[in-house]
Design a protein around this motif. Structure first.
Motif, PDB file in Angstrom:
ATOM      1  N   SER A  62       1.308   6.419  -1.795  1.00  0.00           N
ATOM      2  CA  SER A  62       0.512   5.849  -0.705  1.00  0.00           C
ATOM      3  C   SER A  62      -0.935   5.620  -1.115  1.00  0.00           C
ATOM      4  O   SER A  62      -1.577   6.511  -1.684  1.00  0.00           O
ATOM      5  CB  SER A  62       0.555   6.802   0.498  1.00  0.00           C
ATOM      6  OG  SER A  62      -0.358   6.421   1.493  1.00  0.00           O
ATOM      7  N   CYS A  63      -1.455   4.433  -0.819  1.00  0.00           N
ATOM      8  CA  CYS A  63      -2.880   4.133  -0.989  1.00  0.00           C
ATOM      9  C   CYS A  63      -3.639   4.762   0.171  1.00  0.00           C
ATOM     10  O   CYS A  63      -3.476   4.342   1.324  1.00  0.00           O
ATOM     11  CB  CYS A  63      -3.113   2.628  -1.008  1.00  0.00           C
ATOM     12  SG  CYS A  63      -2.402   1.773  -2.425  1.00  0.00           S
ATOM     13  N   GLN A  64      -4.485   5.740  -0.124  1.00  0.00           N
ATOM     14  CA  GLN A  64      -5.188   6.453   0.941  1.00  0.00           C
ATOM     15  C   GLN A  64      -6.417   5.700   1.437  1.00  0.00           C
ATOM     16  O   GLN A  64      -7.075   6.141   2.376  1.00  0.00           O
ATOM     17  CB  GLN A  64      -5.575   7.853   0.479  1.00  0.00           C
ATOM     18  CG  GLN A  64      -4.371   8.719   0.107  1.00  0.00           C
ATOM     19  CD  GLN A  64      -3.356   8.835   1.217  1.00  0.00           C
ATOM     20  OE1 GLN A  64      -2.390   8.080   1.250  1.00  0.00           O
ATOM     21  NE2 GLN A  64      -3.563   9.754   2.129  1.00  0.00           N
ATOM     22  N   HIS A  65      -6.731   4.561   0.832  1.00  0.00           N
ATOM     23  CA  HIS A  65      -7.747   3.681   1.404  1.00  0.00           C
ATOM     24  C   HIS A  65      -7.090   2.696   2.363  1.00  0.00           C
ATOM     25  O   HIS A  65      -7.702   1.717   2.782  1.00  0.00           O
ATOM     26  CB  HIS A  65      -8.526   2.947   0.302  1.00  0.00           C
ATOM     27  CG  HIS A  65      -7.671   2.203  -0.675  1.00  0.00           C
ATOM     28  ND1 HIS A  65      -6.825   2.838  -1.549  1.00  0.00           N
ATOM     29  CD2 HIS A  65      -7.525   0.870  -0.917  1.00  0.00           C
ATOM     30  CE1 HIS A  65      -6.204   1.930  -2.289  1.00  0.00           C
ATOM     31  NE2 HIS A  65      -6.611   0.733  -1.916  1.00  0.00           N
ATOM     32  N   GLY A  66      -5.826   2.975   2.718  1.00  0.00           N
ATOM     33  CA  GLY A  66      -5.131   2.303   3.803  1.00  0.00           C
ATOM     34  C   GLY A  66      -4.998   3.252   4.978  1.00  0.00           C
ATOM     35  O   GLY A  66      -5.159   4.473   4.850  1.00  0.00           O
ATOM     36  N   ARG A 105     -11.814  -1.637   6.970  1.00  0.00           N
ATOM     37  CA  ARG A 105     -12.089  -0.298   6.442  1.00  0.00           C
ATOM     38  C   ARG A 105     -13.585  -0.004   6.464  1.00  0.00           C
ATOM     39  O   ARG A 105     -14.011   1.088   6.864  1.00  0.00           O
ATOM     40  CB  ARG A 105     -11.525  -0.189   5.026  1.00  0.00           C
ATOM     41  CG  ARG A 105     -11.633   1.201   4.418  1.00  0.00           C
ATOM     42  CD  ARG A 105     -10.767   1.333   3.181  1.00  0.00           C
ATOM     43  NE  ARG A 105     -11.141   0.430   2.115  1.00  0.00           N
ATOM     44  CZ  ARG A 105     -10.401  -0.589   1.698  1.00  0.00           C
ATOM     45  NH1 ARG A 105      -9.240  -0.838   2.264  1.00  0.00           N
ATOM     46  NH2 ARG A 105     -10.804  -1.350   0.694  1.00  0.00           N
ATOM     47  N   GLY A 164       0.791  -1.219   0.000  1.00  0.00           N
ATOM     48  CA  GLY A 164       0.000   0.000   0.000  1.00  0.00           C
ATOM     49  C   GLY A 164       0.824   1.270   0.000  1.00  0.00           C
ATOM     50  O   GLY A 164       0.277   2.367  -0.062  1.00  0.00           O
ATOM     51  N   HIS A 223      -4.348  -1.290   3.251  1.00  0.00           N
ATOM     52  CA  HIS A 223      -5.169  -0.983   2.078  1.00  0.00           C
ATOM     53  C   HIS A 223      -5.945  -2.211   1.601  1.00  0.00           C
ATOM     54  O   HIS A 223      -6.952  -2.080   0.910  1.00  0.00           O
ATOM     55  CB  HIS A 223      -4.294  -0.461   0.947  1.00  0.00           C
ATOM     56  CG  HIS A 223      -3.383  -1.492   0.356  1.00  0.00           C
ATOM     57  ND1 HIS A 223      -2.490  -2.211   1.135  1.00  0.00           N
ATOM     58  CD2 HIS A 223      -3.229  -1.937  -0.909  1.00  0.00           C
ATOM     59  CE1 HIS A 223      -1.825  -3.058   0.353  1.00  0.00           C
ATOM     60  NE2 HIS A 223      -2.252  -2.907  -0.885  1.00  0.00           N
ATOM     61  N   TYR A 267      -8.696   6.422   7.244  1.00  0.00           N
ATOM     62  CA  TYR A 267      -8.800   6.167   5.810  1.00  0.00           C
ATOM     63  C   TYR A 267      -9.401   7.402   5.145  1.00  0.00           C
ATOM     64  O   TYR A 267     -10.362   7.978   5.657  1.00  0.00           O
ATOM     65  CB  TYR A 267      -9.702   4.960   5.526  1.00  0.00           C
ATOM     66  CG  TYR A 267      -9.334   3.702   6.273  1.00  0.00           C
ATOM     67  CD1 TYR A 267      -8.325   2.867   5.828  1.00  0.00           C
ATOM     68  CD2 TYR A 267     -10.026   3.333   7.437  1.00  0.00           C
ATOM     69  CE1 TYR A 267      -8.000   1.699   6.512  1.00  0.00           C
ATOM     70  CE2 TYR A 267      -9.713   2.169   8.121  1.00  0.00           C
ATOM     71  CZ  TYR A 267      -8.694   1.357   7.657  1.00  0.00           C
ATOM     72  OH  TYR A 267      -8.376   0.210   8.331  1.00  0.00           O
ATOM     73  N   GLU A 284     -10.313  -4.768   3.529  1.00  0.00           N
ATOM     74  CA  GLU A 284     -11.577  -4.120   3.189  1.00  0.00           C
ATOM     75  C   GLU A 284     -12.594  -4.223   4.315  1.00  0.00           C
ATOM     76  O   GLU A 284     -13.340  -3.266   4.588  1.00  0.00           O
ATOM     77  CB  GLU A 284     -12.151  -4.736   1.917  1.00  0.00           C
ATOM     78  CG  GLU A 284     -13.416  -4.059   1.439  1.00  0.00           C
ATOM     79  CD  GLU A 284     -13.910  -4.610   0.114  1.00  0.00           C
ATOM     80  OE1 GLU A 284     -15.019  -4.227  -0.298  1.00  0.00           O
ATOM     81  OE2 GLU A 284     -13.190  -5.424  -0.507  1.00  0.00           O
ATOM     82  N   PRO A 335     -10.409   2.816  -3.613  1.00  0.00           N
ATOM     83  CA  PRO A 335      -9.023   3.229  -3.878  1.00  0.00           C
ATOM     84  C   PRO A 335      -8.857   4.659  -4.380  1.00  0.00           C
ATOM     85  O   PRO A 335      -9.493   5.077  -5.348  1.00  0.00           O
ATOM     86  CB  PRO A 335      -8.570   2.230  -4.949  1.00  0.00           C
ATOM     87  CG  PRO A 335      -9.396   1.025  -4.703  1.00  0.00           C
ATOM     88  CD  PRO A 335     -10.745   1.554  -4.286  1.00  0.00           C
ATOM     89  N   TYR A 384       2.231   5.091   8.057  1.00  0.00           N
ATOM     90  CA  TYR A 384       1.357   4.186   7.304  1.00  0.00           C
ATOM     91  C   TYR A 384       1.359   2.809   7.944  1.00  0.00           C
ATOM     92  O   TYR A 384       2.377   2.362   8.475  1.00  0.00           O
ATOM     93  CB  TYR A 384       1.847   4.066   5.853  1.00  0.00           C
ATOM     94  CG  TYR A 384       0.802   3.503   4.908  1.00  0.00           C
ATOM     95  CD1 TYR A 384      -0.129   4.334   4.306  1.00  0.00           C
ATOM     96  CD2 TYR A 384       0.750   2.144   4.627  1.00  0.00           C
ATOM     97  CE1 TYR A 384      -1.095   3.834   3.450  1.00  0.00           C
ATOM     98  CE2 TYR A 384      -0.212   1.628   3.770  1.00  0.00           C
ATOM     99  CZ  TYR A 384      -1.135   2.481   3.187  1.00  0.00           C
ATOM    100  OH  TYR A 384      -2.089   1.980   2.340  1.00  0.00           O
TER     101      TYR A 384
END
Length: 293
Positions: free
Chosen positions: A260-264, A223, A54, A217, A186, A220, A191, A212
């Motif tokens: 960076s995956c911001q859904h992480g 999240r 992620g 990410h 998150y 699911e 994504p 982080y």
């Protein structure tokens, strides 16, 4: 408690912060390059790191002279306008709009559509953070940062994992002695990507590094639970649990890029007094994206 820490409440959040130290990215997460482009091999490596963890760090892609120039000019502008900044109220000058705390309608899109640079002062858990929109109209050299963070090379690497992502806004975040920040959270339930470039050296947790939770990410279920939960003092998207063994604070040099995956789960580390962190941020979003954070 050892495996997962509840990050919602202050005392546990403090314990989680205590467990993290700002360290240079491990070789596992680092892609070092020379020149202003990425090889196909490096694009594949970046894509694999994003997919697996992620987050990853790219070093050597930015021109250090441009990074230094942008940093100095933004710092000078903020210092020259510190009286306006202290007031924190909507003020329009010849060169910029000082937004106070969200007096411009339309959220981030409304700020980005203004004809001048917009200096926005964050409130709540990010109180004191300065978020600058349309930076290229204030510092023309920042256009070169846009070409790096939103250019074909990084976009191609991201699109190997998320084909519908496209670069949108370039913002500058300025943190000076910000001693309270929002905990791990998150930005979206679906994504989106942010590409950060440190414009200052970030050598320890005192400087407020980016943090982080590796692999978050891909969780699911966690999240979605975080988005459904509703209780005080929780804000939508705040994490419910964090694995302290996977939470890292990223030290780095000016010019280092963090994808960076911001859904992480991520956050900014609270700074010590008289410490500063400046970051250029390019947001990647799907064409169908609507703000959730």
């Amino acid at each position: 408690m050892e495996d997962h820490l509840d990050s919602t409440y202050g005392d546990i959040d403090e314990l989680l912060l205590y467990k993290m130290a700002a360290v240079p990215p491990s070789e596992e997460l680092l892609v070092e390059v020379s020149g202003d482009d990425l090889s196909e091999e490096n694009k594949i490596k970046i894509a694999n790191l994003i997919e697996d963890h992620g987050v990853c760090v790219v070093r050597g892609l930015a021109d250090p002279h441009v990074v230094r120039s942008v940093n100095l000019k933004i710092d000078r502008f903020i210092d020259d306008n510190k009286d306006i900044a202290v007031r924190g109220k909507f003020t329009e000058t010849e060169n910029a709009i000082f937004d106070g705390t969200s007096q411009i309608e339309g959220g981030n899109k409304g700020k980005a559509l203004q004809p001048k640079p917009v200096i926005h002062f964050r409130g709540e858990k990010d109180n004191g953070l300065i978020d600058i929109f349309n930076i290229e109209r204030l510092v023309p050299e920042a256009l070169q940062l846009r070409h790096v963070l939103g250019g074909d090379s990084i976009k191609a690497a991201i699109n190997r994992v998320f084909p519908d992502q496209r670069p949108t806004n370039l913002n500058i975040y300025v943190n000076k002695s910000i001693q309270e920040t929002r905990g791990f959270h998150y930005d979206s339930s679906t994504p989106i990507i942010k590409v950060f470039m440190y414009l200052t050296d970030v050598e320890s947790v005192d400087d407020g590094p980016y943090c982080y939770v590796l692999g978050s990410h891909g969780n699911e279920e966690e999240r979605r639970r975080s988005y459904r939960a509703k209780f005080v003092p929780k804000k939508k998207g705040d994490t419910l649990y964090v694995d302290p063994k996977k939470a890292f604070a990223f030290a780095g040099k000016a010019g280092d890029i963090i994808i960076s995956c911001q859904h992480g789960a991520h956050r900014g580390y609270p700074q010590k007094e008289n410490h500063e962190r400046m970051v250029a941020t390019m947001i990647y979003r799907p064409y169908s994206f609507e703000d959730e954070a």
